[in-house]
Design an enzyme around this catalytic site. Structure first.
Site, PDB file in Angstrom:
ATOM      1  N   GLU A 208      -5.716  -1.013  -8.018  1.00 42.06           N
ATOM      2  CA  GLU A 208      -4.809  -0.025  -8.615  1.00 42.06           C
ATOM      3  C   GLU A 208      -3.684  -0.811  -9.289  1.00 42.06           C
ATOM      4  O   GLU A 208      -3.029  -1.639  -8.634  1.00 42.06           O
ATOM      5  CB  GLU A 208      -4.229   0.896  -7.542  1.00 42.06           C
ATOM      6  CG  GLU A 208      -5.249   1.833  -6.932  1.00 42.06           C
ATOM      7  CD  GLU A 208      -4.679   2.717  -5.825  1.00 42.06           C
ATOM      8  OE1 GLU A 208      -4.866   3.929  -5.869  1.00 42.06           O
ATOM      9  OE2 GLU A 208      -4.028   2.184  -4.899  1.00 42.06           O
TER      10      GLU A 208
ATOM     11  N   ASN B 126      -4.572   5.876  -1.349  1.00 39.51           N
ATOM     12  CA  ASN B 126      -3.983   6.260  -0.062  1.00 39.51           C
ATOM     13  C   ASN B 126      -3.442   7.682  -0.068  1.00 39.51           C
ATOM     14  O   ASN B 126      -3.359   8.322   0.981  1.00 39.51           O
ATOM     15  CB  ASN B 126      -2.913   5.261   0.370  1.00 39.51           C
ATOM     16  CG  ASN B 126      -3.541   4.006   0.954  1.00 39.51           C
ATOM     17  OD1 ASN B 126      -4.648   4.061   1.487  1.00 39.51           O
ATOM     18  ND2 ASN B 126      -2.866   2.881   0.843  1.00 39.51           N
TER      19      ASN B 126
ATOM     20  N   SER C  20       0.832  -1.205   0.000  1.00 36.07           N
ATOM     21  CA  SER C  20       0.000   0.000   0.000  1.00 36.07           C
ATOM     22  C   SER C  20       0.861   1.248   0.000  1.00 36.07           C
ATOM     23  O   SER C  20       0.372   2.330  -0.287  1.00 36.07           O
ATOM     24  CB  SER C  20      -0.907  -0.001   1.225  1.00 36.07           C
ATOM     25  OG  SER C  20      -0.135  -0.168   2.378  1.00 36.07           O
TER      26      SER C  20
ATOM     27  N   HIS D  82      -2.642  -3.267  -6.314  1.00 37.18           N
ATOM     28  CA  HIS D  82      -3.072  -2.891  -4.962  1.00 37.18           C
ATOM     29  C   HIS D  82      -4.578  -3.087  -4.799  1.00 37.18           C
ATOM     30  O   HIS D  82      -5.374  -2.400  -5.433  1.00 37.18           O
ATOM     31  CB  HIS D  82      -2.674  -1.428  -4.682  1.00 37.18           C
ATOM     32  CG  HIS D  82      -2.990  -0.988  -3.296  1.00 37.18           C
ATOM     33  ND1 HIS D  82      -3.438   0.271  -2.987  1.00 37.18           N
ATOM     34  CD2 HIS D  82      -2.935  -1.657  -2.117  1.00 37.18           C
ATOM     35  CE1 HIS D  82      -3.639   0.357  -1.685  1.00 37.18           C
ATOM     36  NE2 HIS D  82      -3.349  -0.795  -1.141  1.00 37.18           N
TER      37      HIS D  82
HETATM   38  N1  3HC Z   1     -16.782 -12.014   2.210  1.00 36.53           N
HETATM   39  C1  3HC Z   1     -18.062 -12.168   1.800  1.00 36.53           C
HETATM   40  N2  3HC Z   1     -19.060 -11.373   2.217  1.00 36.53           N
HETATM   41  C2  3HC Z   1     -18.759 -10.390   3.093  1.00 36.53           C
HETATM   42  C3  3HC Z   1     -17.443 -10.171   3.574  1.00 36.53           C
HETATM   43  C4  3HC Z   1     -16.419 -11.037   3.087  1.00 36.53           C
HETATM   44  N3  3HC Z   1     -15.149 -10.910   3.461  1.00 36.53           N
HETATM   45  N4  3HC Z   1     -17.469  -9.118   4.442  1.00 36.53           N
HETATM   46  C5  3HC Z   1     -18.740  -8.680   4.493  1.00 36.53           C
HETATM   47  N5  3HC Z   1     -19.526  -9.454   3.694  1.00 36.53           N
HETATM   48  C6  3HC Z   1     -20.946  -9.312   3.412  1.00 36.53           C
HETATM   49  C7  3HC Z   1     -21.805  -9.393   4.657  1.00 36.53           C
HETATM   50  O1  3HC Z   1     -22.142 -10.719   4.950  1.00 36.53           O
HETATM   51  C8  3HC Z   1     -23.019  -8.582   4.253  1.00 36.53           C
HETATM   52  O2  3HC Z   1     -23.910  -9.368   3.497  1.00 36.53           O
HETATM   53  P1  3HC Z   1     -25.497  -9.025   3.482  1.00 36.53           P
HETATM   54  O3  3HC Z   1     -25.633  -7.659   2.874  1.00 36.53           O
HETATM   55  O4  3HC Z   1     -26.101 -10.101   2.643  1.00 36.53           O
HETATM   56  O5  3HC Z   1     -25.896  -9.077   4.928  1.00 36.53           O
HETATM   57  C9  3HC Z   1     -22.467  -7.542   3.313  1.00 36.53           C
HETATM   58  O6  3HC Z   1     -21.180  -8.007   2.894  1.00 36.53           O
HETATM   59  C10 3HC Z   1     -22.347  -6.232   4.006  1.00 36.53           C
HETATM   60  O7  3HC Z   1     -21.594  -6.415   5.188  1.00 36.53           O
HETATM   61  P2  3HC Z   1     -22.001  -5.795   6.601  1.00 36.53           P
HETATM   62  O8  3HC Z   1     -23.481  -5.748   6.767  1.00 36.53           O
HETATM   63  O9  3HC Z   1     -21.192  -6.470   7.644  1.00 36.53           O
HETATM   64  O10 3HC Z   1     -21.450  -4.322   6.613  1.00 36.53           O
HETATM   65  P3  3HC Z   1     -21.498  -3.166   5.534  1.00 36.53           P
HETATM   66  O11 3HC Z   1     -22.817  -3.057   4.891  1.00 36.53           O
HETATM   67  O12 3HC Z   1     -20.934  -1.996   6.248  1.00 36.53           O
HETATM   68  O13 3HC Z   1     -20.474  -3.604   4.400  1.00 36.53           O
HETATM   69  C11 3HC Z   1     -18.195  -3.226   3.814  1.00 36.53           C
HETATM   70  C12 3HC Z   1     -19.183  -3.961   4.715  1.00 36.53           C
HETATM   71  C13 3HC Z   1     -18.317  -3.757   2.380  1.00 36.53           C
HETATM   72  C14 3HC Z   1     -16.829  -3.552   4.358  1.00 36.53           C
HETATM   73  C15 3HC Z   1     -18.534  -1.700   3.808  1.00 36.53           C
HETATM   74  O14 3HC Z   1     -18.664  -1.232   5.107  1.00 36.53           O
HETATM   75  C16 3HC Z   1     -17.457  -0.878   3.128  1.00 36.53           C
HETATM   76  O15 3HC Z   1     -17.420  -0.786   1.909  1.00 36.53           O
HETATM   77  N6  3HC Z   1     -16.587  -0.255   3.953  1.00 36.53           N
HETATM   78  C17 3HC Z   1     -15.464   0.518   3.469  1.00 36.53           C
HETATM   79  C18 3HC Z   1     -14.310  -0.396   3.258  1.00 36.53           C
HETATM   80  C19 3HC Z   1     -13.125   0.320   2.722  1.00 36.53           C
HETATM   81  O16 3HC Z   1     -13.093   1.532   2.594  1.00 36.53           O
HETATM   82  N7  3HC Z   1     -12.095  -0.461   2.386  1.00 36.53           N
HETATM   83  C20 3HC Z   1     -10.870   0.070   1.894  1.00 36.53           C
HETATM   84  C21 3HC Z   1      -9.921   0.237   3.041  1.00 36.53           C
HETATM   85  S1  3HC Z   1      -8.421   0.977   2.545  1.00 36.53           S
HETATM   86  C22 3HC Z   1      -7.495  -0.312   1.974  1.00 36.53           C
HETATM   87  O17 3HC Z   1      -7.850  -1.459   2.030  1.00 36.53           O
HETATM   88  C23 3HC Z   1      -6.198   0.069   1.388  1.00 36.53           C
HETATM   89  C24 3HC Z   1      -5.037  -0.230   2.297  1.00 36.53           C
HETATM   90  O18 3HC Z   1      -3.878   0.072   1.575  1.00 36.53           O
HETATM   91  C25 3HC Z   1      -5.058   0.574   3.573  1.00 36.53           C
END
Ligand code: 3HC
Length: 296
Positions: free
Chosen positions: A154, A192, A119, A142
């Site tokens: 990315e 990032n 990252s 990424h």
């Molecule tokens: N595999 C399969 N399904 C999954 C899962 C996984 N790993 N994680 C969550 N789910 C499913 C859940 O079961 C749920 O299913 P449903 O709608 O049928 O109930 C659905 O996804 C939604 O999950 P939740 O209800 O638990 O929660 P959310 O609605 O908040 O969704 C999320 C979860 C998709 C993580 C959403 O909150 C999101 O998009 N968050 C932002 C994440 C983000 O910004 N990520 C990037 C981080 S930065 C990065 O990674 C870069 C690094 O370099 C730092």
């Protein structure tokens, strides 16, 4: 050369997500970890995620089984020799990454494309651990957490990346079911570069007493439609990871917007890493009902 066999280095949160995504997309996928325990732990996470998709009807029982059948684990680098692409997702430590690439450069066939999921570490710095021929076949890929759900990848080129290899990496990203974007090898790439100063500013806003943890999170969720507020996201990504990325970006650009605020540093020193350690900006004693910590 067509990409058929994918090698993934590391079976942690990102590595297991990448392996799952590759196997789900139909690629034979092998994951290398340092111990069988870590492989089993990563594969248990994959099982859980596949089960969630199956429960929702997003995949059939046959697809679930076929994905599993395409996946294997190993503790040996030698088993990666015939991979068409290697995606590295090991610890963010430049020395460990360089030494891994150096070994794999000798083991892998000359055509193998090397990719890193880093990252924040420079792709160019990792690339120089390999032979001149391999350097042209070196890219960044990424992904975002949780990898099976997040649509973006990315695709990063260095000044030495071969044009055809770069286009092949873009096509590979599409075959994984992701939307690839093109990014240059600048620390933080696109996401990032914009996300880290935003998260650090949220901490400064908290330190200055402008709003509480919950109110700042609620503001960004409901005011802008973000899926998570900055503190929930920080706890989700890991505050140690966020701090580490910010330090690397600050060293690269020497701009104060990348400087980690003292509160973040104190939290990391105190072991408050977020969800993974049970406490960060929130306390996860009851994971379904996180309560804000008293930090300022
Ligand atoms: N595999 C399969 N399904 C999954 C899962 C996984 N790993 N994680 C969550 N789910 C499913 C859940 O079961 C749920 O299913 P449903 O709608 O049928 O109930 C659905 O996804 C939604 O999950 P939740 O209800 O638990 O929660 P959310 O609605 O908040 O969704 C999320 C979860 C998709 C993580 C959403 O909150 C999101 O998009 N968050 C932002 C994440 C983000 O910004 N990520 C990037 C981080 S930065 C990065 O990674 C870069 C690094 O370099 C730092």
């Amino acid at each position: 050369m067509e990409i058929k066999k994918v090698g993934v280095l590391g079976c942690g949160l990102m590595g297991s997500g990448i392996a799952q995504t590759a196997a789900s997309a139909g690629f034979e996928t092998i994951v290398r970890e340092v111990s069988d325990d870590l492989i089993n732990k990563g594969f248990a996470g994959i099982e859980k995620s596949l089960a969630k998709f199956a429960e929702k009807g997003a995949i059939t029982a046959e697809q679930q089984k076929a994905t599993r059948d395409r996946l294997s684990g190993t503790t040996s680098f030698d088993d990666m020799a015939d991979c068409d692409i290697i995606i590295e997702a090991i610890i963010e430590n430049i020395e460990q990454k360089r030494s891994t690439y150096e070994q794999l450069d000798r083991i892998c066939k000359p055509e193998t494309i090397f990719a890193s999921n880093t990252s924040s570490i420079s792709i160019t710095e990792m690339m120089t651990a390999t032979s001149p021929q391999r350097q042209q076949r070196f890219v960044g890929l990424h992904f975002f957490n949780p990898v099976p759900l997040m649509k973006l990848v990315e695709v990063v080129r260095t000044i030495l990346t071969d044009e055809q290899i770069y286009e092949q990496a873009i096509e590979f990203g599409k075959k994984l079911g992701k939307v690839p974007v093109r990014a240059g090898d600048r620390t933080g790439f696109i996401v990032n570069r914009l996300l880290v100063p935003y998260m650090l500013d949220a901490i400064r806003t908290l330190e200055e007493g402008v709003g509480s943890i919950v109110d700042i999170d609620t503001s960004m969720k409901l005011g802008l439609g973000y899926p998570m507020g900055p503190f929930t996201l920080g706890d989700f990504v890991g505050l140690d990871t966020t701090y580490y990325i910010a330090e690397i970006m600050f060293n690269e650009f020497r701009e104060k917007r990348f400087a980690p605020p003292p509160l973040l540093k104190r939290m990391v020193m105190a072991g408050l890493y977020g969800r993974k350690s049970g406490r960060g900006f929130y306390d996860y004693a009851d994971p379904k009902n996180p309560t804000p910590m008293k930090l300022v």
